[in-house]
Design a protein around this motif. Sequence first.
Motif, PDB file in Angstrom:
ATOM      1  N   PRO A  91       0.828  -1.212   0.000  1.00 17.22           N
ATOM      2  CA  PRO A  91       0.000   0.000   0.000  1.00 17.22           C
ATOM      3  C   PRO A  91       0.862   1.261   0.000  1.00 17.22           C
ATOM      4  N   HIS A  92       0.370   2.307  -0.613  1.00 15.47           N
ATOM      5  CA  HIS A  92       1.049   3.607  -0.639  1.00 15.47           C
ATOM      6  C   HIS A  92       2.521   3.480  -1.063  1.00 15.47           C
ATOM      7  N   PRO A  93       2.798   2.917  -2.236  1.00 18.83           N
ATOM      8  CA  PRO A  93       4.201   2.759  -2.651  1.00 18.83           C
ATOM      9  C   PRO A  93       4.882   4.108  -2.858  1.00 18.83           C
ATOM     10  N   PRO A  94       6.198   4.164  -2.676  1.00 22.56           N
ATOM     11  CA  PRO A  94       6.929   5.418  -2.889  1.00 22.56           C
ATOM     12  C   PRO A  94       6.806   5.893  -4.335  1.00 22.56           C
ATOM     13  N   ASP A  95       6.769   7.196  -4.513  1.00 25.58           N
ATOM     14  CA  ASP A  95       6.715   7.799  -5.844  1.00 25.58           C
ATOM     15  C   ASP A  95       8.095   8.370  -6.164  1.00 25.58           C
ATOM     16  N   PRO A  96       8.823   7.779  -7.111  1.00 25.05           N
ATOM     17  CA  PRO A  96      10.174   8.274  -7.411  1.00 25.05           C
ATOM     18  C   PRO A  96      10.189   9.688  -7.964  1.00 25.05           C
ATOM     19  N   ASN A  97       9.033  10.164  -8.438  1.00 25.39           N
ATOM     20  CA  ASN A  97       8.963  11.517  -8.997  1.00 25.39           C
ATOM     21  C   ASN A  97       8.485  12.547  -7.977  1.00 25.39           C
ATOM     22  N   CYS A  98       8.350  12.114  -6.733  1.00 24.36           N
ATOM     23  CA  CYS A  98       7.852  13.017  -5.690  1.00 24.36           C
ATOM     24  C   CYS A  98       8.968  13.960  -5.252  1.00 24.36           C
ATOM     25  N   ASP A  99       8.785  15.258  -5.487  1.00 26.43           N
ATOM     26  CA  ASP A  99       9.806  16.217  -5.064  1.00 26.43           C
ATOM     27  C   ASP A  99       9.212  17.489  -4.467  1.00 26.43           C
ATOM     28  N   SER A 100       7.878  17.603  -4.436  1.00 24.03           N
ATOM     29  CA  SER A 100       7.260  18.793  -3.855  1.00 24.03           C
ATOM     30  C   SER A 100       6.975  18.558  -2.373  1.00 24.03           C
ATOM     31  N   ALA A 101       6.817  19.645  -1.629  1.00 24.86           N
ATOM     32  CA  ALA A 101       6.570  19.538  -0.187  1.00 24.86           C
ATOM     33  C   ALA A 101       5.257  18.822   0.091  1.00 24.86           C
ATOM     34  N   SER A 102       4.206  19.143  -0.676  1.00 21.84           N
ATOM     35  CA  SER A 102       2.906  18.510  -0.451  1.00 21.84           C
ATOM     36  C   SER A 102       2.950  17.030  -0.796  1.00 21.84           C
ATOM     37  N   CYS A 103       3.703  16.691  -1.821  1.00 18.80           N
ATOM     38  CA  CYS A 103       3.827  15.289  -2.221  1.00 18.80           C
ATOM     39  C   CYS A 103       4.528  14.482  -1.140  1.00 18.80           C
ATOM     40  N   LYS A 104       5.524  15.087  -0.513  1.00 19.01           N
ATOM     41  CA  LYS A 104       6.294  14.370   0.503  1.00 19.01           C
ATOM     42  C   LYS A 104       5.513  14.153   1.790  1.00 19.01           C
ATOM     43  N   GLU A 105       4.360  14.807   1.911  1.00 18.63           N
ATOM     44  CA  GLU A 105       3.533  14.629   3.100  1.00 18.63           C
ATOM     45  C   GLU A 105       2.502  13.521   2.929  1.00 18.63           C
ATOM     46  N   ARG A 106       2.428  12.937   1.743  1.00 19.46           N
ATOM     47  CA  ARG A 106       1.441  11.886   1.524  1.00 19.46           C
ATOM     48  C   ARG A 106       1.921  10.580   2.154  1.00 19.46           C
ATOM     49  N   PRO A 107       1.005   9.644   2.458  1.00 20.92           N
ATOM     50  CA  PRO A 107       1.407   8.364   3.039  1.00 20.92           C
ATOM     51  C   PRO A 107       2.316   7.574   2.107  1.00 20.92           C
ATOM     52  N   VAL A 108       3.331   6.958   2.680  1.00 24.29           N
ATOM     53  CA  VAL A 108       4.271   6.128   1.923  1.00 24.29           C
ATOM     54  C   VAL A 108       4.569   4.874   2.741  1.00 24.29           C
ATOM     55  N   CYS A 109       4.568   3.721   2.081  1.00 22.27           N
ATOM     56  CA  CYS A 109       4.882   2.459   2.757  1.00 22.27           C
ATOM     57  C   CYS A 109       5.855   1.634   1.920  1.00 22.27           C
ATOM     58  N   THR A 110       6.699   0.879   2.599  1.00 17.78           N
ATOM     59  CA  THR A 110       7.507  -0.150   1.956  1.00 17.78           C
ATOM     60  C   THR A 110       7.216  -1.471   2.656  1.00 17.78           C
ATOM     61  N   CYS A 111       7.233  -2.556   1.898  1.00 14.88           N
ATOM     62  CA  CYS A 111       6.926  -3.880   2.444  1.00 14.88           C
ATOM     63  C   CYS A 111       8.095  -4.818   2.164  1.00 14.88           C
ATOM     64  N   THR A 112       8.581  -5.455   3.210  1.00 12.11           N
ATOM     65  CA  THR A 112       9.721  -6.359   3.102  1.00 12.11           C
ATOM     66  C   THR A 112       9.361  -7.701   3.710  1.00 12.11           C
ATOM     67  N   ASP A 113       9.707  -8.759   3.002  1.00 16.72           N
ATOM     68  CA  ASP A 113       9.457 -10.113   3.490  1.00 16.72           C
ATOM     69  C   ASP A 113      10.721 -10.619   4.177  1.00 16.72           C
ATOM     70  N   ASN A 114      10.638 -10.841   5.483  1.00 12.65           N
ATOM     71  CA  ASN A 114      11.765 -11.355   6.250  1.00 12.65           C
ATOM     72  C   ASN A 114      11.593 -12.862   6.401  1.00 12.65           C
ATOM     73  N   GLN A 115      12.369 -13.614   5.631  1.00 15.52           N
ATOM     74  CA  GLN A 115      12.208 -15.065   5.623  1.00 15.52           C
ATOM     75  C   GLN A 115      12.589 -15.696   6.951  1.00 15.52           C
ATOM     76  N   LEU A 116      13.628 -15.147   7.600  1.00 15.21           N
ATOM     77  CA  LEU A 116      14.095 -15.733   8.854  1.00 15.21           C
ATOM     78  C   LEU A 116      13.020 -15.669   9.927  1.00 15.21           C
ATOM     79  N   LEU A 117      12.290 -14.555   9.979  1.00 18.07           N
ATOM     80  CA  LEU A 117      11.262 -14.364  10.999  1.00 18.07           C
ATOM     81  C   LEU A 117       9.871 -14.752  10.508  1.00 18.07           C
ATOM     82  N   SER A 118       9.779 -15.157   9.237  1.00 21.02           N
ATOM     83  CA  SER A 118       8.471 -15.474   8.634  1.00 21.02           C
ATOM     84  C   SER A 118       7.497 -14.318   8.836  1.00 21.02           C
TER      85      SER A 118
END
Length: 204
Positions: free
Chosen positions: A39-66
């Motif tokens: 959800p809410h993936p990062p926008d590589p073209n985001c460079d304005s102040a208002s854009c940087k205030e929007r929700p951003v998420c990254t999702c990582t799968d940690n195999q060791l901890l399942s």
Amino acid sequence: MDNSKDYCEEPANLRGTLLIDLVKSGDYSHLTCNLVECPHPPDPNCDSASCKERPVCTCTDNQLLSTVVVNCSNLEEMPPFVPYGHWANANIELIVENGSMKLSNPTDYISRISRLSCVNTTILEMHPAFLSGLKSDIEIQFSPQEMREIPIEFYSLDPNKLNFGTSPVICDCSNLWVGEWIRNRGRENQLFCTTDQGVYDACY
């Protein structure tokens, strides 16, 4: 085939590492994979102040901890969804930074959350319906929280796995269960109460 010359190609932080060295070390904590469906993936073209205030998420799968680790910023409410990891990894560690949230609506993934960390994110309210959907052994870190009252649904959670910080909640005759909950299952300096007489440790 000379296995001693096999190198890791992915993930990027292990690229170039000899596989035999990785196996010998026994440290697989960096074997993680980024999940595209997030959800809410990062926008590589985001460079304005208002854009940087929007929700951003990254999702990582940690195999060791399942566990699927979801790191979000600028949230006002829970993410609309959280993906499963590879090999159907279901547990979720949700880290929320730099936001202000009311946790009101339960989601279809809420029972998968094993750890919820709120970093520089003010929690204004946790609705009973949201709390009822959580695992009883969930770990929650509030930093800070500004809840003036906490619902009785907290009683089913383990207070030793909750960090409320130093902000007090209102304690009066309508929620005597708070003191009982902390005295029976918690410890000193875990939750503070504000009363007509001042601020006190909920343990007393």
